[in-house]
Design a protein around this motif. Structure first.
Motif, PDB file in Angstrom:
ATOM      1  N   LYS A 260      -3.733 -11.893  89.434  1.00  0.00           N
ATOM      2  CA  LYS A 260      -3.174 -13.146  89.948  1.00  0.00           C
ATOM      3  C   LYS A 260      -2.680 -13.994  88.794  1.00  0.00           C
ATOM      4  O   LYS A 260      -3.319 -14.081  87.760  1.00  0.00           O
ATOM      5  N   THR A 261      -1.491 -14.607  89.002  1.00  0.00           N
ATOM      6  CA  THR A 261      -0.982 -15.559  88.004  1.00  0.00           C
ATOM      7  C   THR A 261      -0.635 -16.850  88.725  1.00  0.00           C
ATOM      8  O   THR A 261      -0.421 -16.856  89.941  1.00  0.00           O
ATOM      9  N   GLY A 262      -0.555 -17.934  87.940  1.00  0.00           N
ATOM     10  CA  GLY A 262      -0.117 -19.232  88.465  1.00  0.00           C
ATOM     11  C   GLY A 262      -0.838 -19.632  89.731  1.00  0.00           C
ATOM     12  O   GLY A 262      -2.064 -19.559  89.814  1.00  0.00           O
ATOM     13  N   ASP A 263      -0.064 -20.029  90.739  1.00  0.00           N
ATOM     14  CA  ASP A 263      -0.648 -20.531  91.979  1.00  0.00           C
ATOM     15  C   ASP A 263      -0.887 -19.387  92.953  1.00  0.00           C
ATOM     16  O   ASP A 263      -0.237 -19.304  93.994  1.00  0.00           O
ATOM     17  N   ASN A 264      -1.802 -18.488  92.591  1.00  0.00           N
ATOM     18  CA  ASN A 264      -2.236 -17.442  93.515  1.00  0.00           C
ATOM     19  C   ASN A 264      -1.150 -16.403  93.815  1.00  0.00           C
ATOM     20  O   ASN A 264      -1.090 -15.864  94.910  1.00  0.00           O
ATOM     21  N   ASN A 265      -0.255 -16.148  92.866  1.00  0.00           N
ATOM     22  CA  ASN A 265       0.749 -15.103  93.048  1.00  0.00           C
ATOM     23  C   ASN A 265       0.147 -13.736  92.740  1.00  0.00           C
ATOM     24  O   ASN A 265      -0.457 -13.544  91.684  1.00  0.00           O
ATOM     25  N   ASN A 266       0.317 -12.787  93.652  1.00  0.00           N
ATOM     26  CA  ASN A 266      -0.172 -11.422  93.446  1.00  0.00           C
ATOM     27  C   ASN A 266       0.798 -10.632  92.581  1.00  0.00           C
ATOM     28  O   ASN A 266       2.003 -10.617  92.846  1.00  0.00           O
TER      29      ASN A 266
ATOM     30  N   LYS B  21       1.297 -21.269  82.198  1.00  0.00           N
ATOM     31  CA  LYS B  21       0.215 -20.780  83.072  1.00  0.00           C
ATOM     32  C   LYS B  21      -0.464 -19.534  82.473  1.00  0.00           C
ATOM     33  O   LYS B  21      -1.680 -19.376  82.567  1.00  0.00           O
ATOM     34  N   GLN B  25      -4.575 -18.759  81.092  1.00  0.00           N
ATOM     35  CA  GLN B  25      -5.473 -17.666  81.495  1.00  0.00           C
ATOM     36  C   GLN B  25      -6.034 -16.903  80.293  1.00  0.00           C
ATOM     37  O   GLN B  25      -6.815 -15.969  80.477  1.00  0.00           O
ATOM     38  N   ASP B 276       4.934 -10.901  92.894  1.00  0.00           N
ATOM     39  CA  ASP B 276       5.249 -12.114  93.661  1.00  0.00           C
ATOM     40  C   ASP B 276       6.089 -13.069  92.831  1.00  0.00           C
ATOM     41  O   ASP B 276       6.933 -13.788  93.357  1.00  0.00           O
ATOM     42  N   SER B 277       5.823 -13.109  91.544  1.00  0.00           N
ATOM     43  CA  SER B 277       6.562 -14.023  90.658  1.00  0.00           C
ATOM     44  C   SER B 277       6.991 -13.291  89.397  1.00  0.00           C
ATOM     45  O   SER B 277       6.168 -12.995  88.526  1.00  0.00           O
ATOM     46  N   GLU B 280       6.451 -15.492  86.109  1.00  0.00           N
ATOM     47  CA  GLU B 280       5.039 -15.571  85.704  1.00  0.00           C
ATOM     48  C   GLU B 280       4.556 -14.243  85.130  1.00  0.00           C
ATOM     49  O   GLU B 280       3.750 -14.230  84.197  1.00  0.00           O
ATOM     50  N   SER B 284       3.444 -13.427  81.275  1.00  0.00           N
ATOM     51  CA  SER B 284       2.147 -12.826  80.957  1.00  0.00           C
ATOM     52  C   SER B 284       2.300 -11.712  79.921  1.00  0.00           C
ATOM     53  O   SER B 284       1.433 -11.522  79.069  1.00  0.00           O
TER      54      SER B 284
END
Lengths: 328, 328
Positions: A260-266, B21, B25, B276-277, B280, B284
């Protein structure tokens, strides 16, 4: 090709045979000799200039072989052979008893350091390519979970372990992953899964005449590192059935990380292999890493190395310019 | 943690925001400052001790920042910024114009060598993780073919390129792979596929008032490296539609190699991402490679480096002992 890397093979089982074929696909490599504990006269290798020698003569080849590919098993061969050979040759092996790798590393590192040689240990696909992906995924997605699934496939290491059990004439082992578990992991749910929930192990065993089958089954099922932690089935079959139904060695598997990164992105990271021949693929990885061993040695590095220690360009026959232009 | 790696970010678009972000982490990292070409007063970054500064002040931070993460676009930002920054800072960038990488490498290598700094170029997932898998698969299975598929997903680089076209106010681009083509490749058939047979590109564009839409469409469709070789669709939509329907940035893709070993055995190697992103995830990867840049620099190495030049352990926060014990 400017200079060819001269290779030797120790051990001529399935992995050794796969290694011969992998070397033939590599234009920058040349096979010099195959070393065996059996009688070299019993082997007919139909490749020009390749010798078959007894393992006791290996030291005579120190000046003729750049890297020795150790193709024995992890249960008893490699723990002895790698430290011995690493004193005198650059080596690559596929030691795959995960729990014993730190201890193996220390021993081999000592031997290779003494000999000022490179010993690439635990090369193949697991350990090997799967390990690379576990580390990469973990480093890039710190908030997540790694999952490794094996199979469906025949495991060389586990089959080897079965065949070393007293009273066993022959045998193979299949590892079978759970589809349901894989789907859960791919969804990014990061489930908690025990090893037994992820796979089961199915063994087909040919017993020697008069052997105690109950004892064989018990020995296999309780074998530490290999079977004790798994749901294991043991089926006794005849040698004919084994040859007819289980002579191929397919394998494969998956390394998956749900992060998961950022706001709950899979972010789902997945690596997989689907192999018609496990020993031929493992051999292909060994041969690529022989290139790395040779190059590290040429840089005057020494000691035991793993796939984590090698810049990726070292396993490729291509120049850095070509890699940047055509592969980056 | 013995010492934290001190990072700076240049450029505060989607990638820069994802990088903030990703750094949060990473327990072995610390963000010192974000540099922007816009007015720093316009930014409100709600993170203690992180400064927002105008890009012109960056040189004042030479002693406070170990690695600078360059988060600009590949079309016009990075070709200027990376050579400038690499003289004074260790850098990581995500330069992704594949055709121009050799030229970019030469320029950056010259600058980083002069400054005795490490410049990690073209980091991310493609170029980046996909490149790693292309090289690994090619080295291990010399008799085979690499295939890269992208999407379905929004491409940052291509969207960036659209937005730089005269008369374009805003826009996004989706890359869509062909399922049929993927299935063919997974079968081991090693088909010949043109780039257009593998994907198409779909653009959603918001034109500025009074702009020449026909000219915009023509400019996009004929843009070299980005669109000229593809089946490209251009749809004009309103800013409201763009914000409502296209504000997420999912992406992903596949690197697949079908190789043959021995007697015609198929060996299928596959790497895939489902993100998803995209920004992001790319961020990473940049942050993990900042660790590598820092470590290479500490070893007194310098010059431009790619993902091919870095031992994998350098991107992990874990010790070599831990990696061997838990990940090999």
């Amino acid at each position: 090709m400017s200079e060819r890397i001269r290779l030797g093979i120790v051990g001529y089982g399935n992995l050794g045979k796969g290694t011969v074929k992998a070397i033939q696909q590599s234009q920058d490599m040349e096979l010099v000799a195959i070393f065996t504990r059996r009688n070299p006269q019993d082997f007919h290798i139909d490749i020009p200039h390749v010798k078959v020698e007894h393992i006791s003569t290996a030291l005579d080849y120190q000046d003729e072989i750049d890297v020795m590919l150790l193709c024995g098993g992890s249960a008893t061969d490699l723990p002895e052979q790698t430290p011995q050979f690493a004193k005198h040759f650059n080596t690559v092996d596929s030691f795959d008893t995960h729990a014993k790798i730190p201890e193996f590393y220390e021993k081999v590192n000592k031997a290779a350091t003494e000999g000022k040689k490179i010993a690439m240990i635990s090369v193949g696909w697991d350990p090997g390519l799967f390990s690379i992906n576990r580390v990469m995924a973990d480093a890039i997605l710190p908030n997540g979970e790694n999952y490794t699934f094996w199979g469906k496939g025949l495991s060389q290491g586990h089959s080897d372990a079965i065949r070393r059990v007293e009273g066993v004439k022959n045998g193979v082992q299949y590892t079978i992953p759970s589809d349901e578990a894989i789907d859960k992991v791919r969804s990014g749910a990061n489930p908690t899964l025990t090893t037994a929930e992820k796979h089961r192990r199915v063994c087909y065993v040919v017993a020697e005449e008069g052997a105690d089958k109950a004892k064989i089954e018990e020995t296999i099922k309780t074998m530490p590192n290999y079977f004790a932690d798994y749901d294991t089935e043991v089926h006794f079959i005849t040698e004919e059935e084994l040859q007819r139904d289980h002579s191929k060695a397919p394998h494969g598997g998956f390394v998956i990380r749900g992060g998961k990164t950022g706001d709950n992105n899979n972010q789902i990271y997945e690596f997989s292999l689907k192999l018609d021949s496990n020993p031929e693929f493992t051999a292909s990885v060994l041969v690529a890493y022989a290139r790395a061993a040779y190059r590290l040695y040429k840089e005057n590095q020494y000691g035991a190395k793993t796939v984590f220690d090698v810049p990726l360009s070292y396993i490729s026959p291509r120049s850095n310019e070509e890699l940047r232009r055509d592969f980056l």
